[in-house]
Motif scaffolding. Structure first.
Motif, short mmCIF file in Angstrom:
data_model
loop_
_atom_site.label_atom_id
_atom_site.label_comp_id
_atom_site.label_asym_id
_atom_site.label_seq_id
_atom_site.Cartn_x
_atom_site.Cartn_y
_atom_site.Cartn_z
N ALA A 123 29.15 20.86 -17.00
CA ALA A 123 29.18 20.92 -15.55
C ALA A 123 30.06 22.05 -15.02
O ALA A 123 30.02 22.38 -13.84
CB ALA A 123 29.70 19.60 -14.98
N ILE A 124 30.84 22.67 -15.91
CA ILE A 124 31.79 23.71 -15.50
C ILE A 124 31.19 25.09 -15.73
O ILE A 124 30.58 25.35 -16.77
CB ILE A 124 33.11 23.58 -16.28
N ALA A 139 29.75 12.07 -12.58
CA ALA A 139 30.06 10.65 -12.37
C ALA A 139 29.67 9.88 -13.63
O ALA A 139 28.67 10.20 -14.27
CB ALA A 139 29.30 10.10 -11.17
N GLY A 140 30.46 8.88 -13.98
CA GLY A 140 30.18 8.09 -15.18
C GLY A 140 30.17 6.60 -14.89
O GLY A 140 30.99 6.10 -14.11
N MET A 146 25.28 14.65 -13.60
CA MET A 146 25.46 15.43 -12.38
C MET A 146 24.39 14.96 -11.40
O MET A 146 23.23 15.42 -11.47
CB MET A 146 25.33 16.93 -12.67
N PRO A 147 24.71 14.02 -10.54
CA PRO A 147 23.70 13.37 -9.68
C PRO A 147 22.87 14.32 -8.84
O PRO A 147 21.66 14.13 -8.68
CB PRO A 147 24.54 12.43 -8.81
N GLU A 197 20.88 15.69 -13.84
CA GLU A 197 21.09 16.07 -15.24
C GLU A 197 22.13 15.16 -15.88
O GLU A 197 23.20 14.92 -15.30
CB GLU A 197 21.55 17.53 -15.34
N VAL A 198 21.81 14.67 -17.06
CA VAL A 198 22.74 13.83 -17.82
C VAL A 198 23.60 14.73 -18.70
O VAL A 198 23.08 15.57 -19.44
CB VAL A 198 21.98 12.81 -18.69
N THR A 199 24.92 14.59 -18.62
CA THR A 199 25.81 15.40 -19.44
C THR A 199 26.21 14.69 -20.73
O THR A 199 26.60 15.33 -21.70
CB THR A 199 27.09 15.77 -18.67
#
Length: 257
Positions: free
Chosen positions: A126-127, A174-175, A206-207, A211-213
């Motif tokens: 995400a960064i 978010a988790g 990342m809503p 995308e699922v991280t």
């Protein structure tokens, strides 16, 4: 950054999908489908966030989900050590630890090494690492009190702290986690439920980008249960993201006053 007031605790309970049949796994007296803390199986704890919790850090955040309390500090970007190989992208260093009094049983805390690795994996995608080449960003998370679902709270809080530090990101992360007990799914489980769960699933995403991280699964799951658990987590992550963004907006508004 000076401490800024956080928004009132908000709920991120996912939208019910369908009514399920009652399982014999629970006693007949459990007619209200309530957990020890008064929640239904698909209800999440109120989430409270506050940014700017540590003055000496470039960015920081405090999160409180029921009895789970976490504080995260972000330092950098700083120049990477000379011993490191040159890289045209930045590096992310994550460390998760807990206080000696975080759990009821002293010395039986979380797995710091595993949690640190999972925090890194959840945030790295995400960064925008290319925005700070040859430098390193340090993320230090401290679990003040372990009340269950610690890792998802740490990841969400760390994402907010990175945003507070001004680190360029594609989106907030978010988790949310779900425990499987018998034939029932329990979202955002507390410590007591995690101790005898048959399986667990955690999603960080990342809503805004869908995308699922990171996806972590333990235990045995049927395809139907796995799909249902993922739907619950993703829906809750989307609602948790709104609470996180509201916290950032409130902090930004407070800094302008």
């Amino acid at each position: 950054m000076a401490s800024t007031g956080g928004a009132a605790p908000g709920t991120y309970t996912p939208t019910p999908t369908k009514k399920t049949q009652r399982s014999s796994f629970f006693s007949d007296s459990d007619v209200d489908w309530l957990r020890p803390d008064g929640r239904g199986f698909h209800q999440c704890r109120p989430a409270f966030f506050r940014t700017g919790a540590v003055n000496s850090a470039a960015g920081s955040a405090y999160a409180e989900f029921g009895n789970t309390k976490v504080i995260v500090s972000v330092f950098g970007p700083r120049e990477s050590k000379k011993a490191m190989v040159y890289s045209d992208v930045g590096r992310l260093n994550c460390n998760v630890s807990c206080t000696t009094f975080a759990t009821p049983a002293r010395g039986l805390g979380l797995d710091n090494k595993e949690f640190s690795s999972m925090l890194h994996k959840a945030l790295e995608g995400a960064i925008m690492l290319e925005t700070f080449p040859k430098t390193t960003v340090d993320v230090f998370a401290l679990v003040l009190e372990s009340g269950g679902s610690d890792l998802p709270v740490v990841i969400s809080c760390a994402s907010l702290a990175l945003a507070d530090a001004g680190i360029m990101m594609y989106d907030l992360v978010a988790g949310v986690s779900v425990s499987c007990l018998g034939r029932n799914l329990i979202i955002d489980p507390i410590l007591e439920k995690e101790s005898f769960q048959d399986g667990s699933l955690m999603i960080t995403c990342m809503p805004s980008r869908y995308e699922v991280t990171q996806l972590s699964v333990t235990g045995e799951w049927s395809t139907a249960k796995l799909n249902e658990a993922m739907h619950l987590c993703l829906d809750a992550c989307s609602k948790l993201d709104k609470i996180m963004r509201a916290c950032l907006k409130e902090a930004a508004s407070a800094s302008l006053d």
